[in-house]
Every structure is written in structure tokens, then in C-alpha cells.
Design a protein around this motif. Structure first.
Motif, PDB file in Angstrom:
ATOM      1  N   THR A  75       0.826  -1.206   0.000  1.00 17.04           N
ATOM      2  CA  THR A  75       0.000   0.000   0.000  1.00 17.04           C
ATOM      3  C   THR A  75       0.859   1.254   0.000  1.00 17.04           C
ATOM      4  O   THR A  75       0.584   2.208  -0.734  1.00 17.04           O
ATOM      5  CB  THR A  75      -0.936   0.005   1.228  1.00 17.04           C
ATOM      6  N   ILE A  78       2.297   1.755  -3.440  1.00 14.96           N
ATOM      7  CA  ILE A  78       1.279   2.267  -4.369  1.00 14.96           C
ATOM      8  C   ILE A  78       1.050   3.749  -4.127  1.00 14.96           C
ATOM      9  O   ILE A  78       0.961   4.548  -5.071  1.00 14.96           O
ATOM     10  CB  ILE A  78      -0.032   1.461  -4.232  1.00 14.96           C
ATOM     11  N   ASP A  79       0.965   4.147  -2.860  1.00 15.30           N
ATOM     12  CA  ASP A  79       0.777   5.565  -2.529  1.00 15.30           C
ATOM     13  C   ASP A  79       1.936   6.415  -3.030  1.00 15.30           C
ATOM     14  O   ASP A  79       1.739   7.514  -3.565  1.00 15.30           O
ATOM     15  CB  ASP A  79       0.607   5.741  -1.022  1.00 15.30           C
ATOM     16  N   GLN A  80       3.156   5.900  -2.869  1.00  8.59           N
ATOM     17  CA  GLN A  80       4.328   6.637  -3.347  1.00  8.59           C
ATOM     18  C   GLN A  80       4.308   6.766  -4.869  1.00  8.59           C
ATOM     19  O   GLN A  80       4.645   7.818  -5.411  1.00  8.59           O
ATOM     20  CB  GLN A  80       5.606   5.943  -2.901  1.00  8.59           C
ATOM     21  N   ALA A  81       3.898   5.706  -5.554  1.00  7.39           N
ATOM     22  CA  ALA A  81       3.829   5.756  -7.018  1.00  7.39           C
ATOM     23  C   ALA A  81       2.767   6.748  -7.476  1.00  7.39           C
ATOM     24  O   ALA A  81       2.972   7.501  -8.438  1.00  7.39           O
ATOM     25  CB  ALA A  81       3.537   4.371  -7.575  1.00  7.39           C
ATOM     26  N   GLN A  82       1.629   6.766  -6.791  1.00 13.82           N
ATOM     27  CA  GLN A  82       0.579   7.720  -7.146  1.00 13.82           C
ATOM     28  C   GLN A  82       1.028   9.151  -6.887  1.00 13.82           C
ATOM     29  O   GLN A  82       0.731  10.049  -7.675  1.00 13.82           O
ATOM     30  CB  GLN A  82      -0.700   7.411  -6.359  1.00 13.82           C
ATOM     31  N   GLN A  83       1.756   9.368  -5.807  1.00 16.57           N
ATOM     32  CA  GLN A  83       2.275  10.704  -5.506  1.00 16.57           C
ATOM     33  C   GLN A  83       3.279  11.135  -6.572  1.00 16.57           C
ATOM     34  O   GLN A  83       3.258  12.274  -7.021  1.00 16.57           O
ATOM     35  CB  GLN A  83       2.919  10.719  -4.119  1.00 16.57           C
ATOM     36  N   ASP A  85       3.341  10.112  -9.679  1.00 13.79           N
ATOM     37  CA  ASP A  85       2.576  10.397 -10.893  1.00 13.79           C
ATOM     38  C   ASP A  85       1.922  11.772 -10.812  1.00 13.79           C
ATOM     39  O   ASP A  85       1.894  12.514 -11.797  1.00 13.79           O
ATOM     40  CB  ASP A  85       1.504   9.326 -11.120  1.00 13.79           C
ATOM     41  N   LYS A  86       1.394  12.093  -9.649  1.00  8.21           N
ATOM     42  CA  LYS A  86       0.747  13.401  -9.469  1.00  8.21           C
ATOM     43  C   LYS A  86       1.766  14.519  -9.641  1.00  8.21           C
ATOM     44  O   LYS A  86       1.484  15.534 -10.290  1.00  8.21           O
ATOM     45  CB  LYS A  86       0.102  13.478  -8.090  1.00  8.21           C
TER      46      LYS A  86
END
Length: 96
Positions: A75, A78-83, A85-86
Motif C-alpha cells: 500500500t 502504491i501511494d508513493q507511485a501515485q504521488q 505520478d501526481k
């Protein structure tokens, strides 16, 4: 079919399978190397550091806690990857 022929056929099959596995493993290793080379150096080093630290902390936990630790680790990745990407999206929109 004689037993001698059956043994020769089995040995030939084993040799073919071993050759096929060696060919596949070298091709897969080349693909892995190409994927690692195509990534940015900063991303690869931070991901490798996180993976080694995450797997060490999971291994040190009791068996009952390991599944939760694995999910928490996934998790957080995934959060780091989404950050990331943002942040890239923000950079792209600022550049335009």
C-alpha cells in the motif's frame, strides 16, 4: 519399443528441455536488464532501497504479522507511485 530406445528418448527430451530453459532464462535476464536500464537512475536506486528495507522489516516480524506487513508495504509503495505520478502531472501542466 525396447527399453534402450525409451531411455535414449527420455534423455534426449531432458537435454532439449534443459536447453530450452537455458535459452528462456537468458532471454528473460536480457529483458530484465533492458527494463532496469530504461528506468531513471534515481527511481531505480530509491525503489531498490525501499524494497530491501521493506523486505527486511517484514522478515523480522512474527509470522502472524507478516501478511499485514506485506499489505502495508504494498500500500505504501502504491501511494508513493501515485504521488510521483501526481508530481509528474503537475510538472507537465506547469510546463504547458
Amino acid at each position: 519399443m525396447e527399453m534402450k530406445h525409451l531411455i535414449i528418448f527420455a534423455l534426449a527430451g531432458f537435454v532439449i528441455l534443459i536447453g530450452f530453459n537455458m535459452m528462456n532464462s537468458s532471454r528473460d535476464e536480457d529483458n530484465r536488464t533492458a527494463v532496469v536500464d530504461s528506468n531513471a537512475p534515481a527511481t531505480v536506486s530509491t525503489d531498490a532501497t525501499m524494497q530491501s528495507a521493506g523486505s527486511e522489516s517484514i522478515a523480522n516480524q512474527p509470522l502472524g504479522q507478516q501478511p499485514k506487513a506485506i499489505l502495508d508495504n504494498a500500500t505504501s509503495k502504491i501511494d508513493q507511485a501515485q504521488q510521483a505520478d501526481k508530481e509528474r502531472l503537475d510538472q507537465m501542466s506547469n510546463a504547458q
